[in-house]
Motif scaffolding. Structure first.
Motif, PDB file in Angstrom:
ATOM      1  N   ILE A   1      -3.162  -8.967  -4.313  1.00 46.06           N
ATOM      2  CA  ILE A   1      -2.469  -8.190  -3.288  1.00 46.06           C
ATOM      3  C   ILE A   1      -1.914  -6.916  -3.902  1.00 46.06           C
ATOM      4  N   ALA A   2      -2.250  -5.765  -3.312  1.00 44.59           N
ATOM      5  CA  ALA A   2      -1.674  -4.469  -3.730  1.00 44.59           C
ATOM      6  C   ALA A   2      -1.700  -4.261  -5.244  1.00 44.59           C
ATOM      7  N   PRO A   3      -2.878  -4.127  -5.831  1.00 42.92           N
ATOM      8  CA  PRO A   3      -2.967  -3.906  -7.281  1.00 42.92           C
ATOM      9  C   PRO A   3      -2.174  -2.672  -7.713  1.00 42.92           C
ATOM     10  N   ARG A   6       4.531  -3.392  -7.312  1.00 45.20           N
ATOM     11  CA  ARG A   6       5.460  -4.476  -7.606  1.00 45.20           C
ATOM     12  C   ARG A   6       5.871  -5.177  -6.320  1.00 45.20           C
ATOM     13  N   ILE A   7       6.157  -6.474  -6.410  1.00 46.36           N
ATOM     14  CA  ILE A   7       6.739  -7.207  -5.292  1.00 46.36           C
ATOM     15  C   ILE A   7       8.244  -6.945  -5.291  1.00 46.36           C
ATOM     16  N   TYR A   8       8.744  -6.441  -4.161  1.00 42.43           N
ATOM     17  CA  TYR A   8      10.168  -6.124  -4.059  1.00 42.43           C
ATOM     18  C   TYR A   8      10.942  -7.188  -3.287  1.00 42.43           C
ATOM     19  N   THR A  21       5.675  -4.978  -1.067  1.00 42.07           N
ATOM     20  CA  THR A  21       5.378  -4.390  -2.369  1.00 42.07           C
ATOM     21  C   THR A  21       5.656  -2.894  -2.284  1.00 42.07           C
ATOM     22  N   PHE A  22       5.702  -2.246  -3.441  1.00 37.20           N
ATOM     23  CA  PHE A  22       6.022  -0.806  -3.406  1.00 37.20           C
ATOM     24  C   PHE A  22       5.474  -0.080  -4.636  1.00 37.20           C
ATOM     25  N   TYR A  50      10.832   0.992   1.241  1.00 38.01           N
ATOM     26  CA  TYR A  50      10.561  -0.391   0.880  1.00 38.01           C
ATOM     27  C   TYR A  50      11.778  -1.239   1.224  1.00 38.01           C
ATOM     28  N   SER A  51      11.601  -2.548   1.211  1.00 42.24           N
ATOM     29  CA  SER A  51      12.675  -3.491   1.485  1.00 42.24           C
ATOM     30  C   SER A  51      12.947  -4.342   0.244  1.00 42.24           C
TER      31      SER A  51
END
Length: 210
Positions: A1-3, A6-8, A21-22, A50-51
């Motif tokens: 997912i989203a290479p 980062r997962i936020y 992600t962001f 982003y969240s």
């Protein structure tokens, strides 16, 4: 997912999950976990910002709290040899996930400018939300940039001036989104001179907000 991103934040709700992600924009993902051995990404929404924290409004709506962002200019990217975006003020969003494969952002508010922060970004207990009372309360350290600077060659890279610390109060419902009610501070001019003047929590008892 989203290479490369980062997962936020993440939120698991039964057989569904939500993921943010962001890198430059905020991909808000919806995932089907009904088969735990074969999770599937079903939907994706790309929007600025982003969240850091996702909070359920109800079964079909999710609140996201994080930062607004502005993509850096090409010259700024070249100087840093980096593809990036500048963090801005606090962003609060309401996502509609009733159509699970096509999530939508149906309401949004941005508080302050670059530098603005909230303890909710790293501690979910700092948030006060009650759906029945339509009450949404968030502590904020506010940083603001002069309008003249924004009207000039502002690209998103300048930090604002510290102008307020306290809590912002909103009325929140699906019909009108976030409606600003007011803000509360424990310091005379809005800028605390000691840690004891910072507001970091809120609660209510009956019809009184503390």
């Amino acid at each position: 997912i989203a290479p490369g991103e980062r997962i936020y934040s993440a939120r698991f709700m039964g057989e569904k999950a939500y993921l943010v992600t962001f890198k430059k924009v905020d991909p808000f993902f919806t995932l089907n976990l009904s088969d735990p051995y074969n999770p599937k990404v079903l939907g994706k929404l790309k929007i600025p910002g982003y969240s850091d924290y996702l909070h359920p409004y109800d079964e079909y709506h999710i609140i996201g709290i994080g930062k607004e962002t502005v993509e850096a200019l090409d010259t700024e990217k070249e100087q840093r040899d980096l593809d990036f975006a500048w963090y801005q003020g606090i962003k609060i969003a309401l996502f509609d996930v009733s159509d699970f494969e096509n999530p939508k952002e149906i309401a949004k508010v941005v508080i302050g400018d670059r530098g603005t922060t909230s303890p909710v970004l790293y501690d979910h207990k700092a948030l006060l939300f009650d759906r029945e009372k339509e009450l949404f309360v968030i502590p904020i350290s506010l940083y603001e940039i002069d309008d003249e600077i924004k009207a000039s060659n502002y690209t998103g890279n300048i930090y604002g001036e510290f102008t307020f610390q306290g809590t912002y109060v909103y009325k929140l419902n699906l019909e009108n989104g976030f409606e600003y009610v007011g803000r509360i501070t424990h310091s005379k001019d809005g800028i605390p001179y000691s840690h004891s003047e910072y507001i970091t929590r809120a609660l209510y008892i009956e019809d009184t907000l503390y």
